[in-house]
Design a protein around this motif. Structure first.
Motif, PDB file in Angstrom:
ATOM      1  N   CYS A  87       0.843  -1.196   0.000  1.00 13.59           N
ATOM      2  CA  CYS A  87       0.000   0.000   0.000  1.00 13.59           C
ATOM      3  C   CYS A  87       0.881   1.250   0.000  1.00 13.59           C
ATOM      4  CB  CYS A  87      -0.905  -0.027   1.236  1.00 13.59           C
ATOM      5  SG  CYS A  87      -2.066   1.351   1.297  1.00 13.59           S
ATOM      6  N   ARG A  88       0.285   2.393  -0.286  1.00 12.59           N
ATOM      7  CA  ARG A  88       1.021   3.653  -0.262  1.00 12.59           C
ATOM      8  C   ARG A  88       1.413   4.053   1.152  1.00 12.59           C
ATOM      9  NH1 ARG A  88      -1.837   7.734  -4.559  1.00 12.59           N
ATOM     10  NH2 ARG A  88      -1.549   6.435  -6.390  1.00 12.59           N
ATOM     11  N   CYS A  89       0.759   3.456   2.141  1.00  9.49           N
ATOM     12  CA  CYS A  89       1.129   3.744   3.529  1.00  9.49           C
ATOM     13  C   CYS A  89       2.395   2.984   3.925  1.00  9.49           C
ATOM     14  CB  CYS A  89      -0.016   3.421   4.483  1.00  9.49           C
ATOM     15  SG  CYS A  89      -0.511   1.692   4.520  1.00  9.49           S
ATOM     16  N   GLY A  90       2.873   2.071   3.061  1.00 11.25           N
ATOM     17  CA  GLY A  90       4.128   1.387   3.295  1.00 11.25           C
ATOM     18  C   GLY A  90       4.003   0.004   3.886  1.00 11.25           C
ATOM     19  N   HIS A  91       2.807  -0.512   4.057  1.00 10.00           N
ATOM     20  CA  HIS A  91       2.601  -1.826   4.645  1.00 10.00           C
ATOM     21  C   HIS A  91       2.214  -2.839   3.570  1.00 10.00           C
ATOM     22  CE1 HIS A  91       2.876  -0.157   8.665  1.00 10.00           C
ATOM     23  NE2 HIS A  91       2.038   0.797   8.284  1.00 10.00           N
ATOM     24  N   MET A  92       2.339  -4.122   3.916  1.00 13.69           N
ATOM     25  CA  MET A  92       2.022  -5.211   3.011  1.00 13.69           C
ATOM     26  C   MET A  92       0.700  -5.845   3.448  1.00 13.69           C
ATOM     27  SD  MET A  92       3.183  -6.943   0.402  1.00 13.69           S
ATOM     28  CE  MET A  92       4.848  -6.361   0.374  1.00 13.69           C
ATOM     29  N   PHE A  93      -0.171  -6.165   2.472  1.00  8.28           N
ATOM     30  CA  PHE A  93      -1.485  -6.708   2.789  1.00  8.28           C
ATOM     31  C   PHE A  93      -1.824  -7.859   1.865  1.00  8.28           C
ATOM     32  CE2 PHE A  93      -1.622  -2.256   4.078  1.00  8.28           C
ATOM     33  CZ  PHE A  93      -1.941  -2.412   5.412  1.00  8.28           C
ATOM     34  N   CYS A  94      -2.745  -8.713   2.337  1.00  3.60           N
ATOM     35  CA  CYS A  94      -3.241  -9.824   1.530  1.00  3.60           C
ATOM     36  C   CYS A  94      -4.329  -9.300   0.590  1.00  3.60           C
ATOM     37  CB  CYS A  94      -3.786 -10.930   2.437  1.00  3.60           C
ATOM     38  SG  CYS A  94      -5.224 -10.457   3.405  1.00  3.60           S
ATOM     39  N   GLY A  95      -4.897 -10.185  -0.199  1.00  2.00           N
ATOM     40  CA  GLY A  95      -5.902  -9.784  -1.180  1.00  2.00           C
ATOM     41  C   GLY A  95      -7.159  -9.213  -0.572  1.00  2.00           C
TER      42      GLY A  95
END
Length: 132
Positions: A87-95
């Motif tokens: 994400c643009r916030c710098g974190h990684m996320f699942c679908g």
């Protein structure tokens, strides 16, 4: 090549990097400097510049490697592997948590869009009409 030519040896210049027998047990930086000092026709850079990585006066600094962690979703901690969404916030996320509404994203998308439009579009203003 022989196994002796590719054997890793510490640089004799004392920088802590590895050299090869082909380069007189020097790392590539010291070997380049020695070649340039012996033949002035190949001089590419002035001698006043010093390399921050390989200087004879610096003590060898061990290189710390960061451990490679598994990529996980910041909300549900599920392993995402190569399919993770950054994400643009710098974190990684699942679908399922990739959308900003799903993970309470602190990034201001409206302001970002306004700044992008302000830089891309020229400012058009008409001249004032003169009244008779």
């Amino acid at each position: 090549m022989n196994a002796n030519e590719t054997e890793a040896l510490l640089c004799t210049g004392g920088c802590g990097l590895y050299g090869t027998r082909k380069n007189n047990n020097l790392c590539s930086l010291f070997y380049k400097k020695s070649v340039l000092q012996h033949s002035p026709a190949f001089r590419l850079e002035p001698e006043t510049e010093r390399s921050q990585f390989c200087s004879p006066t610096s003590s060898p600094v061990p290189v710390k490697e960061e451990p490679v962690g598994k990529r996980r979703c910041d909300v549900c901690k599920r392993k995402v592997g190569v399919l993770g969404f950054k994400c643009r916030c710098g974190h990684m996320f699942c679908g399922s948590h990739r959308y900003p509404e799903e993970h309470s994203c602190p990034f201001d998308y409206k302001q970002s869009g306004r700044l992008a439009l302000a830089t891309q579009l020229p400012l058009n203003r008409a001249d004032k009409l003169q009244r008779f």
